[in-house]
Design a protein around this motif. Structure first.
Motif, short mmCIF file in Angstrom:
data_model
loop_
_atom_site.label_atom_id
_atom_site.label_comp_id
_atom_site.label_asym_id
_atom_site.label_seq_id
_atom_site.Cartn_x
_atom_site.Cartn_y
_atom_site.Cartn_z
N ASP A 272 0.85 -1.22 -0.02
CA ASP A 272 -0.01 -0.11 -0.03
C ASP A 272 0.66 1.25 0.06
O ASP A 272 0.26 2.36 0.15
CB ASP A 272 -1.00 0.02 1.19
N ALA A 273 2.31 1.00 -0.09
CA ALA A 273 3.17 2.25 0.13
C ALA A 273 2.81 3.09 -1.35
O ALA A 273 2.44 2.81 -2.40
CB ALA A 273 4.40 1.83 0.01
N ASP A 274 3.15 4.45 -1.06
CA ASP A 274 3.27 5.45 -2.27
C ASP A 274 4.95 4.93 -3.00
O ASP A 274 5.78 5.17 -2.53
CB ASP A 274 3.38 6.75 -1.93
N PHE A 422 7.92 1.95 4.38
CA PHE A 422 6.96 2.72 3.44
C PHE A 422 5.72 2.27 3.57
O PHE A 422 5.52 1.25 2.97
CB PHE A 422 7.81 2.75 2.02
N THR A 423 4.69 2.76 3.80
CA THR A 423 3.35 2.58 4.11
C THR A 423 2.54 3.58 3.99
O THR A 423 3.02 4.83 4.32
CB THR A 423 3.19 1.61 5.22
N SER A 424 1.16 3.43 3.59
CA SER A 424 0.03 4.54 3.69
C SER A 424 -0.74 4.26 4.73
O SER A 424 -1.81 5.17 4.98
CB SER A 424 -0.72 4.47 2.39
N ARG A 425 -0.49 3.34 5.54
CA ARG A 425 -1.34 2.95 6.78
C ARG A 425 -0.61 3.11 8.02
O ARG A 425 0.28 2.83 8.59
CB ARG A 425 -1.86 1.35 6.71
N THR A 428 -0.09 -0.10 10.18
CA THR A 428 1.38 -0.63 9.82
C THR A 428 2.25 0.12 10.23
O THR A 428 3.29 -0.50 10.75
CB THR A 428 1.29 -0.88 8.23
N ASN A 444 8.11 6.34 5.72
CA ASN A 444 8.14 7.07 4.37
C ASN A 444 9.15 7.92 4.29
O ASN A 444 9.25 9.02 3.57
CB ASN A 444 6.89 8.00 4.26
#
Length: 493
Positions: A272-274, A422-425, A428, A444
Motif C-alpha cells: 500500500d506504499a506510495d 514505506f506504507t500509507s497505513r 502498519t 516514509n
C-alpha cells in the motif's frame, strides 16, 4: 534558483591559511608528515604533522592535570561563538569536507548546516540539562532530609570520529563533551582530519583553553590503542566499525563508553506504499555519500505484488544520477574513500552475484578507480553477505516478501541503527515500530535524522545514545547530595 558557489582557488587559499594557524595555535609538531589527499583525483589537500604515541601521552597528561573546567556560562558563550565562526567560514568548511572526503559540494554544504545546528543544540543542552530535587522526605525515615542530584564533568574524554561525516560527527562528540565540562582529546580519521582541526581551531579562537580540547593527528593503528587504553581517560565516545569496537572492548574496563557502530539498516516497502515516494527516497539514500552512510538502507524488503513495479521506479530514479567531480554543484555522487573501501564493496557485490542474485540496475562505468557505479540487486539469497555485513557503498540488495509479517521478521534479523518503513497505513507504521528492535524507525523516508534526537544502536550496532542533550548526560558524572535537615529551615521567613 541557482546557487552561487565561491571560487575554488579563494577557498583553498583561506583553508591553507586557517590550517597553518590551527597547527601553530595548538603547537602541533611531529617528525613525520601526514598528507591528506582528495579521493576524487589523489591531489594533496593538506600536509599536517603526523603524531604518534608520544603525542597521545602528552595530551592525556595535559588534560588530566589541567585546571578545573570553564564555568558553565563561559562554556555556553564559547559554543555560541563557535557557531558564529563556523557560520562566517561556512564556505571554507564546505570546501574542506568536499576536498578531503567523499561528499559532493552540495552534500558538504548540508553537513556544515548540520554542524551549526549540532553546536546550537549543544549550547542549549548546557543550559537545560540539569539535576533535580528528589523528594527523599517521601519516606518516613528521611522526613527531615532534603536531597537532589546534579551533573558534573566526568574528566578526560577520548573522542574518535570517522571519515564519512568529518565535521558534524566531530561536533556531536566535542559539543556535548565540552558542554559537560570535560577535557576532550579528539582523534579524527587520518584520511579526513582537516575538518576536525579547523573546528578545534574555532573553539580555540573562541576562548577554549588547549587542555580542555586537544587534537591528535595520526594513523589509527599508532594513536588509538594508547589513547583508549590509558586509565586516565574516563570515557570513550566513538563512531566507527566493528574493528574499532573490538579494540575498545579489549581495553574498556570500568569506563563510560558511547559507541555508534552502524550495521545493515533495512527498508520495508509495503503493497500500500506510495511507490514513487519510496523509490525517490531510497535512490537518494543509495547515492548519498556514495552509500558511505550508516543509515543507508542496503537491504530492501518489498511485498511481492509491487516488487517489480518498485524496482522499475527505483531504476528510473537512479538513472537520473549525475556523475562528475565533487566540486561541480550538479554532481550527485562522489567516490569511495580508498582502495580498501573499493575492495569491500566489490567483494560483497560479487558474493551476492555468485550466489545467484541478478542486477536490476547498474550505473555508468566508474570515473576513477575509487568511484563505483550504483548497483541494485534482486533476489539476493538469504545466505549472501549483503544481508549481514555493512557494505558502506552504493549497493542495494532487494528481496520480495509475501507479506508484512515476513518483511518484519527479516528486518528483525538485521543489525542496523534504523529501519525505514514505506506504507500509507498508520496501523502498519505503528505495528512496525512496536515489533522492530532497531533504535530508530522512520516512516516514509530514510535518513531524516534530527541532530537533537537520541541516536545510536544496541548490540552490535552500538552502545548508548548521541544527540547533544543525551550525550551530555552519557558523558557526565551524576552526584547525589543529601542534607539531613530540610533546606527550608534556612530560607528567610
Amino acid at each position: 534558483m541557482a546557487t552561487a558557489f565561491p571560487s575554488h582557488d579563494e577557498t583553498r587559499a583561506e583553508m591553507a591559511r586557517l590550517v597553518e594557524a590551527a597547527v601553530k595555535t595548538a603547537d602541533i609538531a611531529a617528525d613525520d608528515e601526514l598528507i591528506v589527499r582528495d579521493p576524487d583525483d589523489g591531489s594533496a589537500v593538506a600536509s599536517l604533522p603526523q603524531q604518534d604515541h608520544r603525542a597521545v601521552e602528552a595530551a592525556v597528561t595535559a588534560a588530566s592535570t589541567a585546571d578545573v573546567p570553564l564555568p558553565l556560562d563561559e562554556r555556553i558563550r564559547i559554543l555560541e561563538a563557535v557557531v558564529g565562526i563556523v557560520s562566517a567560514e561556512f564556505d571554507v568548511f564546505a570546501h574542506v569536507i568536499m576536498s578531503e572526503g567523499v561528499k559532493t559540494i552540495r552534500e558538504a554544504r548540508a553537513e556544515v548546516d548540520r554542524c551549526i545546528e549540532t553546536l546550537k543544540l549543544s549550547a542549549e543542552a548546557a543550559r537545560t540539562v540539569a539535576g533535580q530535587l528528589i523528594p527523599v522526605n517521601s519516606t518516613r525515615r528521611l522526613r527531615a532530609h532534603t536531597g537532589y542530584y546534579r551533573y558534573r564533568p566526568l574528566g578526560v574524554v577520548a573522542a574518535l570520529t570517522p571519515y564519512n561525516d568529518p565535521l558534524n560527527l566531530v561536533a556531536h562528540k566535542v559539543g556535548p563533551s565540552f558542554a559537560a565540562g570535560n577535557h576532550t582529546i579528539l582523534r579524527p580519521d587520518e584520511r579526513t582530519p582537516v575538518s576536525a582541526l579547523l573546528l578545534c581551531h574555532a573553539f580555540w579562537r573562541a576562548g577554549t583553553p588547549l587542555p580542555q580540547l586537544q587534537i591528535v593527528l595520526g594513523e589509527g593503528k599508532t594513536v588509538v590503542p594508547p589513547l583508549v587504553s590509558d586509565p586516565r581517560v574516563r570515557a570513550i565516545t566513538a563512531t566507527g566499525g566493528q574493528r574499532l569496537r573490538r579494540e575498545i572492548e579489549r581495553v574498556a574496563g570500568a569506563r563510560r563508553i558511547l559507541l555508534e557502530l552502524g550495521g545493515v539498516s533495512p527498508a520495508i516497502v509495503t503493497r500500500d506504499a506510495d511507490l514513487a515516494l519510496a523509490a525517490t527516497r531510497l535512490a537518494d539514500a543509495a547515492r548519498g555519500a556514495a552509500g558511505q552512510n550508516c543509515l543507508h538502507p542496503q537491504a530492501v524488503f518489498v511485498e511481492r505484488p509491487v516488487h517489480t513495479e518498485f524496482l522499475r521506479l527505483l531504476s528510473e530514479q537512479l538513472e537520473k544520477t549525475v556523475s562528475g567531480p565533487k566540486a561541480d554543484p550538479a554532481t550527485d555522487m562522489g567516490p569511495l574513500i580508498d582502495t580498501a573501501a573499493v575492495s569491500r564493496v566489490d567483494a560483497l557485490a560479487a558474493d551476492a552475484l555468485d550466489r545467484g542474485a541478478s542486477p536490476v540496475y547498474r550505473g555508468p562505468e566508474a570515473l576513477s578507480s575509487l568511484h563505483r557505479p550504483l548497483l541494485v540487486l534482486r533476489d539476493v539469497p538469504g545466505d549472501a553477505r549483503l544481508w549481514h555485513e555493512e557494505v558502506f557503498g552504493p549497493v542495494t540488495a532487494t528481496r520480495p516478501v509475501d507479506d508484512l509479517d515476513q518483511a518484519l521478521a527479516l528486518a528483525r534479523g538485521t543489525s542496523g541503527l534504523q529501519t525505514s518503513v514505506f506504507t500509507s497505513r498508520l496501523d502498519t507504521a505503528a505495528t512496525a515500530a512496536a515489533v522492530l528492535p532497531h533504535a530508530s524507525v522512520v516512516v516514509n523516508d530514510t535518513d531524516t535524522r534530527f541532530d537533537g534526537m537520541p541516536f545510536g544502536g544496541d548490540g552490535s550496532a552500538g552502545l548508548g545514545r548521541e544527540g547533544p542533550s543525551f550525550a551530555l548526560r552519557e558523558l557526565s558524572s551524576v552526584q547525589s547530595v543529601h542534607h539531613n535537615q530540610p533546606i527550608e529551615r534556612h530560607l528567610p521567613r
